[in-house]
Design a protein around this motif. Structure first.
Motif, PDB file in Angstrom:
ATOM      1  N   VAL A   1      24.640  37.670  31.579  1.00 38.43           N
ATOM      2  CA  VAL A   1      25.316  36.896  32.732  1.00 38.43           C
ATOM      3  C   VAL A   1      26.957  37.313  32.682  1.00 38.43           C
ATOM      4  O   VAL A   1      27.586  37.276  31.495  1.00 38.43           O
ATOM      5  N   LEU A   2      27.377  37.235  33.879  1.00 39.79           N
ATOM      6  CA  LEU A   2      28.830  37.443  33.964  1.00 39.79           C
ATOM      7  C   LEU A   2      29.353  36.133  34.498  1.00 39.79           C
ATOM      8  O   LEU A   2      28.982  35.751  35.666  1.00 39.79           O
ATOM      9  N   ALA A   3      30.164  35.282  33.502  1.00 39.34           N
ATOM     10  CA  ALA A   3      30.351  33.871  34.139  1.00 39.34           C
ATOM     11  C   ALA A   3      31.922  34.288  34.595  1.00 39.34           C
ATOM     12  O   ALA A   3      32.895  34.438  33.808  1.00 39.34           O
ATOM     13  N   PRO A   4      32.066  33.461  35.633  1.00 40.14           N
ATOM     14  CA  PRO A   4      33.426  33.281  36.180  1.00 40.14           C
ATOM     15  C   PRO A   4      34.363  31.999  35.323  1.00 40.14           C
ATOM     16  O   PRO A   4      33.901  31.425  34.631  1.00 40.14           O
TER      17      PRO A   4
ATOM     18  N   ASP B   1      31.136  42.368  53.015  1.00 39.65           N
ATOM     19  CA  ASP B   1      31.677  43.465  52.229  1.00 39.65           C
ATOM     20  C   ASP B   1      33.051  42.988  51.895  1.00 39.65           C
ATOM     21  O   ASP B   1      34.156  43.781  51.355  1.00 39.65           O
ATOM     22  N   ASP B   2      33.319  41.687  52.066  1.00 38.65           N
ATOM     23  CA  ASP B   2      34.642  41.229  51.705  1.00 38.65           C
ATOM     24  C   ASP B   2      34.750  40.898  50.091  1.00 38.65           C
ATOM     25  O   ASP B   2      34.029  40.119  49.556  1.00 38.65           O
ATOM     26  N   GLN B   3      35.613  41.834  49.570  1.00 39.24           N
ATOM     27  CA  GLN B   3      35.550  41.956  48.085  1.00 39.24           C
ATOM     28  C   GLN B   3      36.734  40.795  47.682  1.00 39.24           C
ATOM     29  O   GLN B   3      36.553  40.573  46.165  1.00 39.24           O
ATOM     30  N   LEU B   4      37.284  40.220  48.426  1.00 38.72           N
ATOM     31  CA  LEU B   4      38.133  39.152  47.988  1.00 38.72           C
ATOM     32  C   LEU B   4      37.567  37.874  47.740  1.00 38.72           C
ATOM     33  O   LEU B   4      37.709  36.803  46.957  1.00 38.72           O
ATOM     34  N   GLY B   5      36.565  37.657  48.604  1.00 39.82           N
ATOM     35  CA  GLY B   5      35.951  36.196  48.616  1.00 39.82           C
ATOM     36  C   GLY B   5      37.148  35.147  48.944  1.00 39.82           C
ATOM     37  O   GLY B   5      38.013  35.348  49.594  1.00 39.82           O
ATOM     38  N   ALA B   6      36.584  33.920  48.236  1.00 39.15           N
ATOM     39  CA  ALA B   6      37.447  32.607  48.356  1.00 39.15           C
ATOM     40  C   ALA B   6      38.869  33.053  47.482  1.00 39.15           C
ATOM     41  O   ALA B   6      38.845  33.337  46.422  1.00 39.15           O
TER      42      ALA B   6
ATOM     43  N   PRO C   1      36.681  40.443  41.221  1.00 33.39           N
ATOM     44  CA  PRO C   1      35.847  41.248  42.198  1.00 33.39           C
ATOM     45  C   PRO C   1      34.847  42.175  41.369  1.00 33.39           C
ATOM     46  O   PRO C   1      35.129  42.271  40.140  1.00 33.39           O
ATOM     47  N   GLU C   2      33.870  42.508  41.997  1.00 33.31           N
ATOM     48  CA  GLU C   2      32.745  43.069  41.230  1.00 33.31           C
ATOM     49  C   GLU C   2      33.025  44.366  40.534  1.00 33.31           C
ATOM     50  O   GLU C   2      32.282  44.588  39.511  1.00 33.31           O
TER      51      GLU C   2
END
Length: 140
Positions: free
Chosen positions: A60-63, A93-98, A120-121
């Motif tokens: 898991v990748l946890a922010p 495809d918005d890589q920036l998100g919130a 970003p992913e």
């Protein structure tokens, strides 16, 4: 990619210092780009993910959880011309998100600074935690 100018590193570090951790803050990433036609520097900051190794959450990748002191941004910049909060991705495809977005002037340079709520992913995790050892290891 060439190294960023010294003033840009200073500004990015000043903005990153306003990211207050809720848990142990992962390493901060910075991406920058100079728009020559507009003579504007685009700077994106984000807390990296933590990869969990072992246990039921393996892989898991946890922010990283943090708060941004938005009011103190005005102490960093000579002038702020726009300040926005984008609450959700605007497209698939918005890589920036919130993120928080600041258009400003810093030491005479036009900048567009964004602080993302999540990494970003395309960026690798900035640290790993061994689930059974509770050992945080910085990767970058």
């Amino acid at each position: 990619m060439p190294a960023p100018p010294d003033w840009l590193k200073t500004m990015a570090n000043q903005v990153a210092a306003l990211m207050y951790d809720v848990d142990v803050l992962a390493p901060i990433g910075c991406h920058f780009f100079h728009h020559h036609s507009r003579d504007e520097w685009e700077v994106t900051l984000f807390a990296s993910n933590t990869e969990i190794v072992g246990g039921e959450w393996d892989g898991v990748l946890a922010p990283s959880k943090f708060c941004l002191d938005i009011l103190k941004l005005r102490e960093i910049f000579d002038e702020i011309t726009a300040l926005y909060w984008q609450a959700l991705p605007v497209s698939y495809d918005d890589q920036l998100g919130a993120h928080v977005s600041v258009e400003a002037v810093y030491e005479g340079h036009q900048v567009w600074v964004r602080v993302l709520s999540e990494s970003p992913e395309e960026f690798e995790p900035g640290r790993r935690i061994e689930a059974y050892e509770f050992d945080l290891k910085e990767i970058w």
